[in-house]
Enzyme design. Structure first.
Site, short mmCIF file in Angstrom:
data_model
loop_
_atom_site.label_atom_id
_atom_site.label_comp_id
_atom_site.label_asym_id
_atom_site.label_seq_id
_atom_site.Cartn_x
_atom_site.Cartn_y
_atom_site.Cartn_z
CE1 TYR A 149 105.59 -27.61 -66.51
CE2 TYR A 149 105.45 -25.76 -64.98
CZ TYR A 149 105.47 -26.24 -66.28
OH TYR A 149 105.39 -25.36 -67.33
CB VAL A 193 91.75 -18.72 -69.26
CG1 VAL A 193 90.86 -17.84 -70.13
CG2 VAL A 193 92.04 -18.03 -67.93
CG ASP A 278 96.25 -27.64 -58.06
OD1 ASP A 278 97.09 -27.55 -58.97
OD2 ASP A 278 95.15 -28.23 -58.20
#
Length: 322
Positions: A149, A193, A278
Site C-alpha cells: 500500500y 477508531v 504495521d
C-alpha cells in the site's frame, strides 16, 4: 476561465473530487461547497446530499476517456480515489498497481490533455515513510515503505512529480495520517477508531493486531477537509505536506479512552498476531504545514471520539439494524 476567489476561498472554482463518495471525499466535497466551489464528484456512489453546485460523474476510474471527460473544464483535481486497503494491497499487490497506480497515471495524462492546472493528491503519511528513526517524522525523511500500500502511494507521488517537472502541473501532496470521525465505515479493513468504537457499542469483543502498543497519529475528518482546502490554495514552493495531529497514541490508548467514554471498564479484548506491514511508531512532524498555511488541527481525540460515537449510534448502528 478561472474566477478569482475572494478572501482566499474556492468561490467560483471548478473542482473534481475523485473518490467523492468515500469517507474523506464526502467531507471534502461538503467543505468545498461551503467555500463556494462548483464540485464534480467522481466515484461509484454519492454520500453527499444533492446541492445546486454539485454534479456527479459516473464511469470507471480505469477508463481513460471517462477521466478526460471528467477533467474537462476543471480548475482543480483532488485525487482521493483508492481501490485498496493496506491489507488488500498486501494480498494482491499486482491488483493494487492495476487498480490504483495505472489509473492515476491516466488521470494525470487526462489533466495534461484538458489543461488542468492544479492537482492535489491524498497520499499516506502512515505508510510511505516505513520505519523511520526520526520521530516525529518530517517531510524530508526518506520514503521507505514496508507495505505494498505504501509502495503504491509513493510511486504515485513520483509520477505526480514527473508531470510537474515535465508538463508544469501545479501539484500538492498531502501525506495524511490516520483520519477518523463521523462517516467512516466500521466494516472496512481500515479505520481503527471506527472499528473499535463500533465493536464496543455493539457489545462485541474488540480485536487488536499485536499487543496494542502500535503508535499512530490520528486526525479528525473535519480538520483534514480544512487542510485540503488550505493547502490547495497555497501557492508557495513547498509541494509535500504532512497532515496529522502531531500527537502519537497507541491502540491501547484509544481503547482505554473508549472504555472511559462508554463507561465499560471490562470491555472484552481479543489480541491477534502482529502483522509485518504495521509500522511500530508513526507520528508526523506538523511544523511545515503550520508555517506555510497556518493550519492546525482543532478537534482533540476526546471530542472526536464523542462525535464518532454519536454518529455510530444514530446512523451506522441504526441503519445496520433497519
Amino acid at each position: 476561465m478561472v474566477v478569482e476567489s475572494p478572501n482566499g476561498t474556492f468561490a467560483g472554482r471548478r473542482c473534481l473530487v475523485t473518490g467523492g463518495g468515500g469517507f474523506i471525499g464526502s467531507a471534502l466535497i461538503e467543505r468545498l461547497l461551503k467555500e463556494g466551489a462548483y464540485v464534480s464528484g467522481f466515484g461509484r456512489t454519492s454520500a453527499v446530499p444533492s446541492a445546486p453546485n454539485l454534479t456527479w460523474v459516473h464511469g470507471s476510474f480505469e477508463d481513460p476517456m471517462t477521466l478526460v471527460r471528467a477533467c474537462e473544464g476543471q480548475d482543480y483535481v483532488f485525487h482521493l480515489l483508492n481501490s485498496s486497503t493496506p491489507e488488500s494491497a498486501t494480498l494482491q499487490p499486482v491488483g493494487d498497481i492495476i487498480g490504483n497506480v495505472v489509473p492515476t497515471v491516466q488521470l494525470l495524462e487526462a489533466c495534461r490533455l484538458t489543461e488542468v492546472e492544479n492537482f492535489v493528491f491524498a497520499s499516506s503519511g502512515g505508510t510511505v515513510y516505513g520505519i523511520c528513526p526520526q520521530i516525529p517524522i518530517p517531510e524530508t525523511a526518506p520514503i521507505s515503505p514496508i507495505s505494498a500500500y505504501g509502495v503504491s502511494k509513493a510511486t504515485i507521488e513520483k509520477y505526480i512529480a514527473v508531470f510537474g517537472h515535465i508538463h508544469g502541473l501545479k501539484y500538492k501532496i498531502l501525506r495524511v495520517s490516520n483520519p477518523y470521525g463521523p462517516g467512516q465505515s466500521p466494516h472496512k479493513k481500515q479505520g481503527v477508531v471506527a472499528a473499535l468504537m463500533y465493536k464496543a457499542l455493539a457489545g462485541e469483543p474488540i480485536e487488536i493486531w499485536g499487543d496494542g502498543n502500535t503508535v499512530r497519529d490520528y486526525i479528525y475528518i473535519d480538520d483534514l477537509a480544512e487542510a485540503f482546502v488550505k493547502i490547495g490554495q497555497y501557492n508557495g514552493p513547498e509541494k509535500i505536506f504532512n497532515v496529522g495531529s502531531g500527537v502519537g497514541q497507541s491502540v491501547n490508548d484509544i481503547v482505554n479512552q473508549i472504555k472511559t467514554l462508554l463507561s465499560q471498564p471490562d470491555m472484552p479484548i481479543t489480541y491477534k498476531p502482529s502483522r509485518k506491514v504495521d509500522v511500530p511508531v508513526n507520528i508526523l512532524d506538523m511544523s511545515l504545514v503550520e508555517k506555510c498555511v497556518e493550519w492546525k488541527p482543532r478537534v482533540t481525540m476526546p471530542v472526536g471520539l464523542e462525535l464518532t460515537r454519536f454518529w455510530l449510534e444514530n446512523f451506522a448502528i441504526k441503519h445496520s439494524k433497519a
